[in-house]
Design a protein around this motif. Structure first.
Motif: not given
Length: 84
Positions: A12-41
């Motif tokens: 996401r950082a490489l393309v300068g995209m926020d979580q909301g935009t990614l969620a919209e483009r992927a057709g998933v809930n923004i909470n899904t993106i947040g939960a995925m990122e919280k997994r860390g490594a």
């Protein structure tokens, strides 16, 4: 293949995209993106369909996912967006 939360955050950082935009483009809930990122490594535990949708949305922006023993990301050579 998208495998970790850190890999997703880096992509996401490489393309300068926020979580909301990614969620919209992927057709998933923004909470899904947040939960995925919280997994860390740690490995992602979201359904394969959601992981693939997020991955495709980022690939459409020029992200390449690297997994040669270590998850990573880079921008595709020659531009950041698919032309279609």
């Amino acid at each position: 293949m998208l495998t970790t939360g850190n890999q997703l955050r880096a992509a996401r950082a490489l393309v300068g995209m926020d979580q909301g935009t990614l969620a919209e483009r992927a057709g998933v809930n923004i909470n899904t993106i947040g939960a995925m990122e919280k997994r860390g490594a740690s490995g992602l535990v979201s359904g394969l369909d959601k992981i693939q949708a997020v991955m495709r949305a980022l690939e459409a922006e020029g992200v390449e996912f690297l997994n040669d023993g270590r998850p990573g990301v880079r921008l595709r050579a020659g531009g950041t967006r698919d032309e279609h």
